[in-house]
Design an enzyme around this catalytic site. Structure first.
Site, PDB file in Angstrom:
ATOM      1  N   ASN A 181     177.121  45.131 -62.376  1.00 24.87           N
ATOM      2  CA  ASN A 181     175.522  44.803 -62.574  1.00 24.87           C
ATOM      3  C   ASN A 181     175.249  44.954 -64.033  1.00 24.87           C
ATOM      4  O   ASN A 181     175.086  45.957 -64.629  1.00 24.87           O
ATOM      5  CB  ASN A 181     174.578  45.637 -61.839  1.00 24.87           C
ATOM      6  CG  ASN A 181     173.222  45.006 -61.320  1.00 24.87           C
ATOM      7  OD1 ASN A 181     172.533  45.512 -60.648  1.00 24.87           O
ATOM      8  ND2 ASN A 181     173.106  43.546 -61.390  1.00 24.87           N
ATOM      9  N   ASN A 225     163.930  39.745 -64.816  1.00 26.13           N
ATOM     10  CA  ASN A 225     165.267  39.226 -64.040  1.00 26.13           C
ATOM     11  C   ASN A 225     165.909  38.172 -65.159  1.00 26.13           C
ATOM     12  O   ASN A 225     165.374  37.695 -66.005  1.00 26.13           O
ATOM     13  CB  ASN A 225     164.688  38.559 -62.700  1.00 26.13           C
ATOM     14  CG  ASN A 225     164.499  39.425 -61.747  1.00 26.13           C
ATOM     15  OD1 ASN A 225     165.084  40.502 -61.652  1.00 26.13           O
ATOM     16  ND2 ASN A 225     163.271  39.455 -61.150  1.00 26.13           N
ATOM     17  N   CYS A 228     164.749  48.115 -60.826  1.00 30.42           N
ATOM     18  CA  CYS A 228     166.161  47.894 -60.725  1.00 30.42           C
ATOM     19  C   CYS A 228     167.067  49.269 -60.665  1.00 30.42           C
ATOM     20  O   CYS A 228     166.946  49.621 -62.224  1.00 30.42           O
ATOM     21  CB  CYS A 228     166.782  46.726 -62.048  1.00 30.42           C
ATOM     22  SG  CYS A 228     168.487  46.470 -62.122  1.00 30.42           S
ATOM     23  N   ASN A 265     170.347  49.995 -60.878  1.00 26.64           N
ATOM     24  CA  ASN A 265     171.522  50.081 -61.798  1.00 26.64           C
ATOM     25  C   ASN A 265     170.824  49.884 -63.248  1.00 26.64           C
ATOM     26  O   ASN A 265     171.431  50.400 -64.193  1.00 26.64           O
ATOM     27  CB  ASN A 265     172.390  49.031 -61.392  1.00 26.64           C
ATOM     28  CG  ASN A 265     173.442  49.181 -60.276  1.00 26.64           C
ATOM     29  OD1 ASN A 265     173.616  50.414 -59.962  1.00 26.64           O
ATOM     30  ND2 ASN A 265     173.819  48.293 -59.432  1.00 26.64           N
ATOM     31  N   ASN A 325     165.261  40.461 -51.544  1.00 19.19           N
ATOM     32  CA  ASN A 325     166.744  40.821 -52.017  1.00 19.19           C
ATOM     33  C   ASN A 325     167.284  40.855 -50.656  1.00 19.19           C
ATOM     34  O   ASN A 325     166.897  41.423 -49.540  1.00 19.19           O
ATOM     35  CB  ASN A 325     167.203  41.934 -52.632  1.00 19.19           C
ATOM     36  CG  ASN A 325     166.410  41.847 -54.094  1.00 19.19           C
ATOM     37  OD1 ASN A 325     166.659  41.035 -54.972  1.00 19.19           O
ATOM     38  ND2 ASN A 325     165.060  42.536 -54.228  1.00 19.19           N
ATOM     39  N   CYS A 335     174.002  45.973 -56.534  1.00 26.88           N
ATOM     40  CA  CYS A 335     172.363  46.049 -56.681  1.00 26.88           C
ATOM     41  C   CYS A 335     171.903  47.330 -56.441  1.00 26.88           C
ATOM     42  O   CYS A 335     172.232  47.849 -55.398  1.00 26.88           O
ATOM     43  CB  CYS A 335     171.954  45.058 -55.740  1.00 26.88           C
ATOM     44  SG  CYS A 335     169.932  44.994 -55.693  1.00 26.88           S
ATOM     45  N   THR A 378     168.949  48.962 -55.922  1.00 25.82           N
ATOM     46  CA  THR A 378     168.087  49.280 -55.013  1.00 25.82           C
ATOM     47  C   THR A 378     168.478  48.769 -53.434  1.00 25.82           C
ATOM     48  O   THR A 378     167.859  49.182 -52.680  1.00 25.82           O
ATOM     49  CB  THR A 378     166.693  48.486 -55.649  1.00 25.82           C
ATOM     50  OG1 THR A 378     166.778  47.265 -55.733  1.00 25.82           O
ATOM     51  CG2 THR A 378     165.857  49.171 -56.595  1.00 25.82           C
TER      52      THR A 378
END
Length: 262
Positions: free
Chosen positions: A13, A64, A73, A75, A170, A198, A200
């Protein structure tokens, strides 16, 4: 505008990060989107600014790859903590502010970054699937052969369904690989594609796949970009706290780029 940037990744990521403690960078949606473009820019899943914040080590401002400000986010949070360390902000325990509130983080001697996530107090069940918010909203679908799942098509269908089209969600496809191990693939809103990992989403999947009926859980998570660990305390079916997302975060490269006016 000349932008000094740093590229970081956490289990694939990847993020563009800039040190904005002097408040010198102000980018619009088009500029951020172009920087994140993998053919016409640097290329990344997201863009972050590290800002000054009174009472905290820093503030994380996340966008984003579509250029719009995003929700939390995981990561990205781990990567910006490692970035702070590389800037000379050295702490035994970090405390920073993000869009979903205050976060704590630690860097282990092996470089692993552990990020404390927000508590979860509600999990909705929808036709055998799950919806919960771990700083960003997530849809969890349990599957038996996740590596052959059509994540892009099926994820996009759910993300743009009438229930989620306006705000987006997501979508995570999760396979139980062992008693304490899951495999997760994620379609991310804002990126509008599958990402290698991802944070989260991994967190949300781990909570849904708890093993101990009550008490401490430690779930190993495999993603396309590598492995993460999620640790948490389960209070009951819908409430979880002391949630930590743990894994690698590494600098890839740094440089300067001229950001054109738009």
């Amino acid at each position: 505008m000349n932008l000094r940037f740093y590229k970081y990744q956490g289990t694939g990521n990847d993020f563009i990060i800039a040190d904005n403690r002097k408040n010198e960078y102000s980018l619009n949606t088009d500029q951020i989107r172009r920087l994140c473009d993998r053919r016409f820019g640097i290329g990344a899943d997201g863009f972050m600014l590290l800002n000054e914040k009174a009472g905290y080590d820093f503030e994380m401002k996340y966008y984003n790859s579509d250029g719009r400000e995003g929700s939390m986010c995981g990561n990205g949070g781990r990567c910006i903590v490692k970035f702070a360390y590389h800037l000379g902000i050295h702490r035994n325990e970090y405390k920073f502010m993000a869009v979903d509130g205050e976060h704590e983080a630690e860097i282990d001697t092996d470089g692993t970054v552990s990020l404390k996530m927000k508590d979860v107090d509600k999990v909705r069940k929808i036709h055998g699937d799950f919806v919960l918010d771990t700083g960003s909203p997530h849809y969890i679908k349990l599957v038996t052969d996740v590596m052959n799942a059509d994540v892009y098509k099926k994820g996009r269908d759910i993300r743009y369904s009438k229930d989620y089209e306006e705000n987006g969600i997501n979508v995570n496809f999760v396979e139980q690989a062992g008693d304490h191990e899951i495999i997760v693939r994620t379609y991310e809103r804002g990126v509008e594609d599958e990402t290698y990992s991802c944070g989260t989403g991994v967190t949300a999947a781990a909570l849904v796949c708890y093993h101990n009926e009550n008490g401490y859980n430690d779930v190993q998570v495999k993603t396309l970009g590598g492995s993460l660990t999620v640790e948490f305390d389960r209070l009951d079916d819908e409430r979880y706290n002391n949630i930590w997302l743990c894994g690698p975060a590494e600098k890839v490269f740094e440089g300067n780029v001229e950001v054109k006016e738009s």
